[in-house]
Design a protein around this motif. Structure first.
Motif, PDB file in Angstrom:
ATOM      1  N   GLY A  54      58.283  40.502  32.738  1.00 29.88           N
ATOM      2  CA  GLY A  54      58.722  39.153  33.069  1.00 29.88           C
ATOM      3  C   GLY A  54      60.212  39.113  33.382  1.00 29.88           C
ATOM      4  N   LEU A  55      60.993  39.983  32.720  1.00 32.57           N
ATOM      5  CA  LEU A  55      62.443  40.040  32.940  1.00 32.57           C
ATOM      6  C   LEU A  55      62.841  41.131  33.929  1.00 32.57           C
ATOM      7  CD1 LEU A  55      63.819  39.538  29.310  1.00 32.57           C
ATOM      8  CD2 LEU A  55      63.658  37.862  31.156  1.00 32.57           C
ATOM      9  N   PRO A  57      60.707  43.172  36.508  1.00 31.92           N
ATOM     10  CA  PRO A  57      59.407  43.466  37.121  1.00 31.92           C
ATOM     11  C   PRO A  57      59.308  44.909  37.618  1.00 31.92           C
ATOM     12  CG  PRO A  57      60.330  41.414  37.986  1.00 31.92           C
ATOM     13  CD  PRO A  57      61.412  42.083  37.187  1.00 31.92           C
ATOM     14  N   SER A  60      61.359  46.552  40.657  1.00 28.12           N
ATOM     15  CA  SER A  60      62.739  46.099  40.773  1.00 28.12           C
ATOM     16  C   SER A  60      63.612  47.355  40.802  1.00 28.12           C
ATOM     17  CB  SER A  60      63.115  45.135  39.648  1.00 28.12           C
ATOM     18  OG  SER A  60      62.836  45.681  38.385  1.00 28.12           O
ATOM     19  N   LYS A  83      64.681  38.719  37.071  1.00 26.60           N
ATOM     20  CA  LYS A  83      64.293  37.316  36.926  1.00 26.60           C
ATOM     21  C   LYS A  83      65.491  36.439  37.332  1.00 26.60           C
ATOM     22  CE  LYS A  83      62.671  33.895  33.641  1.00 26.60           C
ATOM     23  NZ  LYS A  83      62.275  33.633  32.260  1.00 26.60           N
ATOM     24  N   HIS A  86      68.484  34.634  34.988  1.00 28.23           N
ATOM     25  CA  HIS A  86      68.475  35.134  33.609  1.00 28.23           C
ATOM     26  C   HIS A  86      69.751  35.918  33.319  1.00 28.23           C
ATOM     27  CE1 HIS A  86      66.547  36.113  29.801  1.00 28.23           C
ATOM     28  NE2 HIS A  86      67.140  37.294  29.907  1.00 28.23           N
ATOM     29  N   GLY A 140      67.558  37.289  42.477  1.00 29.18           N
ATOM     30  CA  GLY A 140      67.229  38.337  41.509  1.00 29.18           C
ATOM     31  C   GLY A 140      68.191  39.509  41.500  1.00 29.18           C
ATOM     32  N   ASP A 164      67.468  41.572  26.647  1.00 28.95           N
ATOM     33  CA  ASP A 164      67.012  40.244  27.057  1.00 28.95           C
ATOM     34  C   ASP A 164      68.062  39.150  26.895  1.00 28.95           C
ATOM     35  OD1 ASP A 164      66.981  40.050  24.279  1.00 28.95           O
ATOM     36  OD2 ASP A 164      64.982  39.178  24.175  1.00 28.95           O
TER      37      ASP A 164
END
Length: 195
Positions: A54-55, A57, A60, A83, A86, A140, A164
């Motif tokens: 989710g943070l 992918p 990426s 993301k 974020h 992103g 995170d």
């Protein structure tokens, strides 16, 4: 079967490029690596591992460059596909990435905290560690850099971990194994330091 094996080998070679070297004559070292993130269970392993898709992918991208000369080090980070919006905490860690987030060990520290895991702000801070915190843009992408008047000790810096949240802690969302290069010993500002 052979065609499938060759395709897998080519894909693995494309996943990561980079290298590093130390030049004793000039007292410098450098490293550059880039890769696309994949989960730990990916059929074709990558040096860039995502634990939280989710943070970070799958697919990426990350690039890390290190330039050290005359006792000073600059580390830069570039990412794409994160993301949007974020805020991430990013640090250089002691060990290579693995299937589990904790495989990368603790943060690389210039002056090593005698108490591990390190939580003492006298050691766990942006001056004593390499922090590359960034906030991903609307597309992103993100970037960060850190400069220090010291270089890495040989074999003690091996990855970049994306957390995170920004700052000194947070859950590990992804990890990228980087071939950081140490400065020749004579060029280490203050030498290898302990507490």
């Amino acid at each position: 079967m052979v065609a499938g094996m060759l395709a897998g080998a080519v894909a693995a070679a494309v996943l990561a490029t980079g290298g590093g070297a130390a030049d004793v004559a000039t007292g410098s070292s450098w490293a550059r690596a880039e890769a696309w993130f994949a989960p730990p269970s990916a059929f074709i392993p990558s040096p860039a591992v995502t634990y939280d898709m989710g943070l970070v992918p799958a697919a990426s991208w990350i690039e890390v460059e290190q330039h050290s000369v005359e006792g000073a080090t600059n580390v830069t980070l570039k990412v794409r596909g994160m993301k949007p919006g974020h805020a991430y905490g990013v640090h250089v860690h002691q060990k290579p990435c693995g299937a589990k987030p904790e495989a990368a060990g603790g943060h690389y520290q210039h002056r090593v905290d005698p108490v591990q895991p390190s939580k003492d702000p006298a050691y766990a801070n942006a001056e004593n560690e390499v922090w590359l915190d960034f906030t991903a843009g609307a597309d992103g992408s993100g970037s960060a850099s850190a400069q220090h008047d010291w270089g890495f000790r040989s074999g003690e810096a091996a990855s970049v971990v994306l957390h995170d949240e920004p700052g000194g802690a947070g859950d590990r969302a992804a990890c990228f194994t980087v071939p950081f290069a140490a400065l020749p010993e004579a060029q280490q500002s203050g030498g290898a330091q302990g507490a």
